[in-house]
Scaffold this motif. Sequence first.
Motif, mmCIF file in Angstrom:
data_model
loop_
_atom_site.group_PDB
_atom_site.id
_atom_site.type_symbol
_atom_site.label_atom_id
_atom_site.label_comp_id
_atom_site.label_asym_id
_atom_site.label_seq_id
_atom_site.Cartn_x
_atom_site.Cartn_y
_atom_site.Cartn_z
ATOM 1 N N THR A 1 0.394 -2.497 -4.472
ATOM 2 C CA THR A 1 -0.675 -2.810 -5.153
ATOM 3 C C THR A 1 -1.417 -1.741 -5.389
ATOM 4 O O THR A 1 -2.335 -1.794 -6.466
ATOM 5 C CB THR A 1 -1.317 -4.139 -4.222
ATOM 6 N N VAL A 2 -1.769 -0.794 -4.334
ATOM 7 C CA VAL A 2 -2.787 0.187 -4.508
ATOM 8 C C VAL A 2 -2.027 1.301 -3.701
ATOM 9 O O VAL A 2 -1.368 1.175 -2.694
ATOM 10 C CB VAL A 2 -4.038 -0.270 -3.997
ATOM 11 N N VAL A 3 -2.691 2.555 -4.425
ATOM 12 C CA VAL A 3 -2.236 3.694 -3.681
ATOM 13 C C VAL A 3 -3.371 4.580 -3.334
ATOM 14 O O VAL A 3 -4.347 4.652 -4.179
ATOM 15 C CB VAL A 3 -1.594 4.759 -4.921
ATOM 16 N N PHE A 4 -3.586 5.094 -1.989
ATOM 17 C CA PHE A 4 -4.598 5.714 -1.809
ATOM 18 C C PHE A 4 -4.105 7.207 -1.550
ATOM 19 O O PHE A 4 -2.737 7.387 -0.875
ATOM 20 C CB PHE A 4 -4.868 5.016 -0.129
ATOM 21 N N ARG B 1 -1.041 1.036 -11.821
ATOM 22 C CA ARG B 1 -1.382 0.999 -10.412
ATOM 23 C C ARG B 1 -2.922 1.145 -10.064
ATOM 24 O O ARG B 1 -3.700 1.747 -11.101
ATOM 25 C CB ARG B 1 -0.667 2.182 -9.893
ATOM 26 N N THR B 2 -3.314 0.875 -8.907
ATOM 27 C CA THR B 2 -4.637 1.095 -8.624
ATOM 28 C C THR B 2 -4.673 2.187 -7.648
ATOM 29 O O THR B 2 -3.708 2.130 -6.838
ATOM 30 C CB THR B 2 -5.311 -0.160 -7.743
ATOM 31 N N ILE C 1 4.364 11.637 -3.768
ATOM 32 C CA ILE C 1 3.890 10.715 -4.846
ATOM 33 C C ILE C 1 4.949 9.750 -5.030
ATOM 34 O O ILE C 1 4.567 8.339 -5.193
ATOM 35 C CB ILE C 1 3.070 11.071 -6.005
ATOM 36 N N ALA C 2 6.133 10.033 -5.514
ATOM 37 C CA ALA C 2 7.191 9.183 -5.668
ATOM 38 C C ALA C 2 7.518 8.277 -4.485
ATOM 39 O O ALA C 2 7.883 7.078 -4.817
ATOM 40 C CB ALA C 2 8.324 10.109 -6.029
ATOM 41 N N ARG C 3 7.470 8.949 -3.403
ATOM 42 C CA ARG C 3 7.604 7.950 -2.186
ATOM 43 C C ARG C 3 6.699 6.920 -1.850
ATOM 44 O O ARG C 3 6.941 5.745 -1.634
ATOM 45 C CB ARG C 3 7.595 8.956 -0.957
ATOM 46 N N ALA C 4 5.484 7.212 -2.310
ATOM 47 C CA ALA C 4 4.343 6.120 -2.278
ATOM 48 C C ALA C 4 4.423 5.103 -3.514
ATOM 49 O O ALA C 4 3.873 4.013 -3.222
ATOM 50 C CB ALA C 4 2.981 6.719 -2.443
ATOM 51 N N LEU C 5 5.113 5.544 -4.467
ATOM 52 C CA LEU C 5 5.311 4.650 -5.724
ATOM 53 C C LEU C 5 6.389 3.607 -5.551
ATOM 54 O O LEU C 5 6.581 2.759 -6.146
ATOM 55 C CB LEU C 5 5.302 5.466 -6.903
ATOM 56 N N ILE D 1 0.953 -1.173 -0.009
ATOM 57 C CA ILE D 1 -0.042 0.004 -0.019
ATOM 58 C C ILE D 1 0.987 1.162 -0.067
ATOM 59 O O ILE D 1 1.857 1.339 0.771
ATOM 60 C CB ILE D 1 -0.944 0.188 1.391
ATOM 61 N N GLY D 2 0.540 2.303 -0.867
ATOM 62 C CA GLY D 2 1.265 3.604 -0.835
ATOM 63 C C GLY D 2 0.084 4.431 -0.458
ATOM 64 O O GLY D 2 -1.026 4.253 -0.704
ATOM 65 N N PHE D 3 0.734 5.585 0.310
ATOM 66 C CA PHE D 3 -0.433 6.439 0.802
ATOM 67 C C PHE D 3 0.145 7.964 0.394
ATOM 68 O O PHE D 3 1.171 8.213 0.919
ATOM 69 C CB PHE D 3 -0.675 6.404 2.345
ATOM 70 N N VAL D 4 -0.691 8.736 0.101
ATOM 71 C CA VAL D 4 -0.243 10.145 -0.348
ATOM 72 C C VAL D 4 -1.247 11.068 0.218
ATOM 73 O O VAL D 4 -2.418 10.807 0.398
ATOM 74 C CB VAL D 4 -0.415 10.463 -1.777
ATOM 75 N N PHE D 5 -0.535 11.921 1.313
ATOM 76 C CA PHE D 5 -1.154 12.798 2.200
ATOM 77 C C PHE D 5 -1.521 14.181 1.600
ATOM 78 O O PHE D 5 -0.396 14.417 1.058
ATOM 79 C CB PHE D 5 -0.576 12.909 3.493
#
Length: 267
Positions: free
Chosen positions: A170-173, A202-203, A161-165, A96-100
């Motif tokens: 599997t999925v980025v929120f 990506r999802t 975003i790059a940190r999340a990717l 899981i990736g997360f963008v705040f």
Amino acid sequence: MHTSQDLRGAEAVRLEAVSKSYGRGSGRVAALRGLGMSFGHGTFTAVMGPSGSGKSTFLHCAAGLVRPSSGRVTVGGIDLSGLDDAELTRLRRDRIGFVFQSFNLLPALTVSQNIALPLRLAGQRPDEGLVRAVVRRVGLSERIGHLPAQLSGGQQQRVAIARALVTRPTVVFADEPTGALDTRAAASVLTLLRESVDTAGRTLVMVTHDPVAASYADRVVFLADGAFAGELHRPTADAVAARMTRLGAWEDEPRHRSMPQAHGRRS
């Protein structure tokens, strides 16, 4: 091994009858009410609703940050309810990736160090070639040694975003990823998010209040009073704004409990 093309239409994330309440007795508040929906691999979904509709609670439950009171969440086919805290932490780290909205970059670390941070926290030695490729992809090659304070808001969000990717999740929120940006920076970030779906499979699940931001998605899911309130496919900003305007009257209408199906990416 499945490719993103093979997985298109399969479920990356699924919520089944998810409810979440806070408090007890007369102070009990239901944030989610039997919510069911799914998100396919290689799709971009925006989630919208009025204030208090349960958007943030939905995102936190779907990402494994908060455990639902009842119901089930699966990510990549893994039932989160069956994981203990350590296993859940590993799954979030690996899948899981997360963008705040607030970026959450460490001020003492450079662009490349912030991006590589999830790999270091996982005990992995960052592949410098991979980090540079991700930096190049988000258009920050000339800023790779800069600190966050030396970047604009849009550039800081691209680092986030790059940190999340970088862990190839599997999925980025994304939680209101353009809420703190001006129009031009927001467009740049949204284009980057759209490309992460179209080129890397990506999802992406994004909570937003902005109809223009939602128009970048394949599908918009609407929430009201913690429940599913409809959806739009191939959305336009005008159509999203019109639907949001009508949501104020939705609470007086019969509740809909149908499960919206994952929608394929745009052709």
